[in-house]
Design a protein around this motif. Structure first.
Motif, PDB file in Angstrom:
ATOM      1  N   UNK A  69      16.482 -91.945  22.314  1.00 46.41           N
ATOM      2  CA  UNK A  69      16.053 -92.055  20.917  1.00 46.41           C
ATOM      3  C   UNK A  69      14.530 -92.162  20.839  1.00 46.41           C
ATOM      4  N   UNK A  70      13.986 -91.728  19.724  1.00 45.74           N
ATOM      5  CA  UNK A  70      12.544 -91.842  19.497  1.00 45.74           C
ATOM      6  C   UNK A  70      12.150 -93.319  19.376  1.00 45.74           C
ATOM      7  N   UNK A  71      13.067 -94.166  18.881  1.00 48.48           N
ATOM      8  CA  UNK A  71      12.783 -95.596  18.750  1.00 48.48           C
ATOM      9  C   UNK A  71      12.551 -96.237  20.115  1.00 48.48           C
ATOM     10  N   UNK A  72      13.373 -95.872  21.102  1.00 46.32           N
ATOM     11  CA  UNK A  72      13.185 -96.406  22.452  1.00 46.32           C
ATOM     12  C   UNK A  72      11.839 -95.967  23.020  1.00 46.32           C
ATOM     13  N   UNK A  73      11.474 -94.718  22.760  1.00 48.33           N
ATOM     14  CA  UNK A  73      10.182 -94.226  23.250  1.00 48.33           C
ATOM     15  C   UNK A  73       9.034 -95.021  22.636  1.00 48.33           C
ATOM     16  N   UNK A  74       9.102 -95.312  21.346  1.00 51.17           N
ATOM     17  CA  UNK A  74       8.051 -96.096  20.691  1.00 51.17           C
ATOM     18  C   UNK A  74       7.996 -97.515  21.259  1.00 51.17           C
ATOM     19  N   UNK A  75       9.151 -98.111  21.499  1.00 51.60           N
ATOM     20  CA  UNK A  75       9.195 -99.456  22.089  1.00 51.60           C
ATOM     21  C   UNK A  75       8.593 -99.437  23.493  1.00 51.60           C
ATOM     22  N   UNK A  76       8.861 -98.380  24.248  1.00 54.74           N
ATOM     23  CA  UNK A  76       8.298 -98.219  25.591  1.00 54.74           C
ATOM     24  C   UNK A  76       6.771 -98.230  25.535  1.00 54.74           C
ATOM     25  N   UNK A  77       6.223 -97.485  24.588  1.00 52.31           N
ATOM     26  CA  UNK A  77       4.758 -97.426  24.442  1.00 52.31           C
ATOM     27  C   UNK A  77       4.189 -98.797  24.081  1.00 52.31           C
ATOM     28  N   UNK A  78       4.867 -99.521  23.203  1.00 49.94           N
ATOM     29  CA  UNK A  78       4.410-100.856  22.808  1.00 49.94           C
ATOM     30  C   UNK A  78       4.487-101.820  23.989  1.00 49.94           C
ATOM     31  N   UNK A  79       5.578-101.759  24.752  1.00 52.62           N
ATOM     32  CA  UNK A  79       5.740-102.650  25.910  1.00 52.62           C
ATOM     33  C   UNK A  79       4.626-102.455  26.931  1.00 52.62           C
ATOM     34  N   UNK A  80       4.187-101.230  27.109  1.00 51.09           N
ATOM     35  CA  UNK A  80       3.158-100.943  28.106  1.00 51.09           C
ATOM     36  C   UNK A  80       1.777-101.455  27.716  1.00 51.09           C
ATOM     37  N   UNK A  81       1.616-101.928  26.494  1.00 54.50           N
ATOM     38  CA  UNK A  81       0.313-102.477  26.091  1.00 54.50           C
ATOM     39  C   UNK A  81       0.091-103.876  26.659  1.00 54.50           C
ATOM     40  N   UNK A  82       1.140-104.503  27.178  1.00 55.79           N
ATOM     41  CA  UNK A  82       1.030-105.847  27.761  1.00 55.79           C
ATOM     42  C   UNK A  82       0.535-105.717  29.196  1.00 55.79           C
ATOM     43  N   UNK A  83      -0.497-106.497  29.553  1.00 53.17           N
ATOM     44  CA  UNK A  83      -0.977-106.436  30.935  1.00 53.17           C
ATOM     45  C   UNK A  83       0.115-107.001  31.841  1.00 53.17           C
ATOM     46  N   UNK A  84       0.383-106.296  32.913  1.00 52.59           N
ATOM     47  CA  UNK A  84       1.449-106.688  33.832  1.00 52.59           C
ATOM     48  C   UNK A  84       2.746-105.931  33.586  1.00 52.59           C
ATOM     49  N   UNK A  85       2.815-105.187  32.484  1.00 54.00           N
ATOM     50  CA  UNK A  85       3.998-104.370  32.191  1.00 54.00           C
ATOM     51  C   UNK A  85       3.609-102.913  32.376  1.00 54.00           C
ATOM     52  N   UNK A  86       4.102-102.336  33.440  1.00 53.90           N
ATOM     53  CA  UNK A  86       3.849-100.925  33.698  1.00 53.90           C
ATOM     54  C   UNK A  86       5.058-100.094  33.325  1.00 53.90           C
ATOM     55  N   UNK A  87       5.045 -98.875  33.796  1.00 47.68           N
ATOM     56  CA  UNK A  87       6.105 -97.935  33.479  1.00 47.68           C
ATOM     57  C   UNK A  87       7.474 -98.447  33.943  1.00 47.68           C
ATOM     58  N   UNK A  88       7.576 -98.894  35.182  1.00 55.76           N
ATOM     59  CA  UNK A  88       8.870 -99.328  35.724  1.00 55.76           C
ATOM     60  C   UNK A  88       9.387-100.567  35.017  1.00 55.76           C
ATOM     61  N   UNK A  89       8.500-101.539  34.776  1.00 52.38           N
ATOM     62  CA  UNK A  89       8.920-102.765  34.083  1.00 52.38           C
ATOM     63  C   UNK A  89       9.364-102.453  32.662  1.00 52.38           C
ATOM     64  N   UNK A  90       8.642-101.574  31.969  1.00 53.47           N
ATOM     65  CA  UNK A  90       9.014-101.210  30.597  1.00 53.47           C
ATOM     66  C   UNK A  90      10.377-100.516  30.566  1.00 53.47           C
ATOM     67  N   UNK A  91      10.636 -99.652  31.549  1.00 58.21           N
ATOM     68  CA  UNK A  91      11.947 -98.998  31.631  1.00 58.21           C
ATOM     69  C   UNK A  91      13.048-100.019  31.884  1.00 58.21           C
ATOM     70  N   UNK A  92      12.775-101.001  32.751  1.00 57.24           N
ATOM     71  CA  UNK A  92      13.761-102.054  33.014  1.00 57.24           C
ATOM     72  C   UNK A  92      14.045-102.873  31.761  1.00 57.24           C
ATOM     73  N   UNK A  93      13.009-103.228  31.029  1.00 56.84           N
ATOM     74  CA  UNK A  93      13.185-104.009  29.802  1.00 56.84           C
ATOM     75  C   UNK A  93      14.058-103.246  28.811  1.00 56.84           C
ATOM     76  N   UNK A  94      13.876-101.943  28.744  1.00 54.82           N
ATOM     77  CA  UNK A  94      14.631-101.129  27.792  1.00 54.82           C
ATOM     78  C   UNK A  94      16.079-100.895  28.204  1.00 54.82           C
ATOM     79  N   UNK A  95      16.510-101.496  29.297  1.00 56.07           N
ATOM     80  CA  UNK A  95      17.930-101.453  29.629  1.00 56.07           C
ATOM     81  C   UNK A  95      18.716-102.400  28.721  1.00 56.07           C
ATOM     82  N   UNK A  96      18.013-103.355  28.103  1.00 56.66           N
ATOM     83  CA  UNK A  96      18.625-104.188  27.070  1.00 56.66           C
ATOM     84  C   UNK A  96      18.637-103.401  25.763  1.00 56.66           C
TER      85      UNK A  96
END
Length: 146
Positions: A69-96
């Motif tokens: 979904x486009x919503x998940x993609x937008x959430x992924x972009x927002x999650x990556x703005x946090x220092x310490x959250x990279x691509x892999x961590x953001x993908x893991x978070x989006x498993x919820x």
């Protein structure tokens, strides 16, 4: 930027780096990294699929990440703005589920975020601190009920 790819799902592989799929769009195979939740929700091979994508460009690699979904993609972009959250961590978070993530951040439920592999209490607190306002805005933009 490529917003989404629509084509035939030609391969699904679980690798050491995550879940890799290939979508054939007009005889060009696009390799896309997805999380396990997306991997499980994908249809069978040789079926048409639409995957929303974003390109992560680093010094040594370019990786296309995909979402259903486009919503998940937008959430992924927002999650990556946090220092310490990279691509892999953001993908893991989006498993919820997306609503659960947004709700946990807005209501400051650190324990929900700490359930995610690789996210400890310090990172969960930082994520809540840095994203509370952004997640509230994202919730409103996506018209999500929480």
């Amino acid at each position: 930027m490529i917003s989404y790819l629509k084509g035939l799902l030609v391969s699904k592989n679980l690798t050491a780096n995550g879940c890799q799929i290939v979508v054939d769009v007009n005889n060009i195979g696009y390799s896309i990294l997805v999380n396990k939740k997306t991997y499980k929700e994908l249809p069978s091979l040789k079926t048409e699929v639409c995957v929303f994508t974003t390109l992560i460009h680093k010094e040594d690699s370019m990786t296309r990440c995909g979402f259903l979904t486009a919503q998940e993609r937008e959430a992924f972009k927002v999650l990556q703005t946090v220092s310490g959250i990279g691509m892999k961590a953001a993908l893991l978070i989006l498993e919820l589920p997306l609503q659960e993530i947004i709700s946990a951040v807005i209501s400051e439920e650190e324990k929900v975020i700490c359930k995610i592999k690789g996210i400890g209490p310090k990172l969960a607190k930082r994520l809540i601190l840095e994203l509370k306002d952004k997640m509230t805005t994202l919730k409103d933009e996506l018209n999500l009920e929480i």
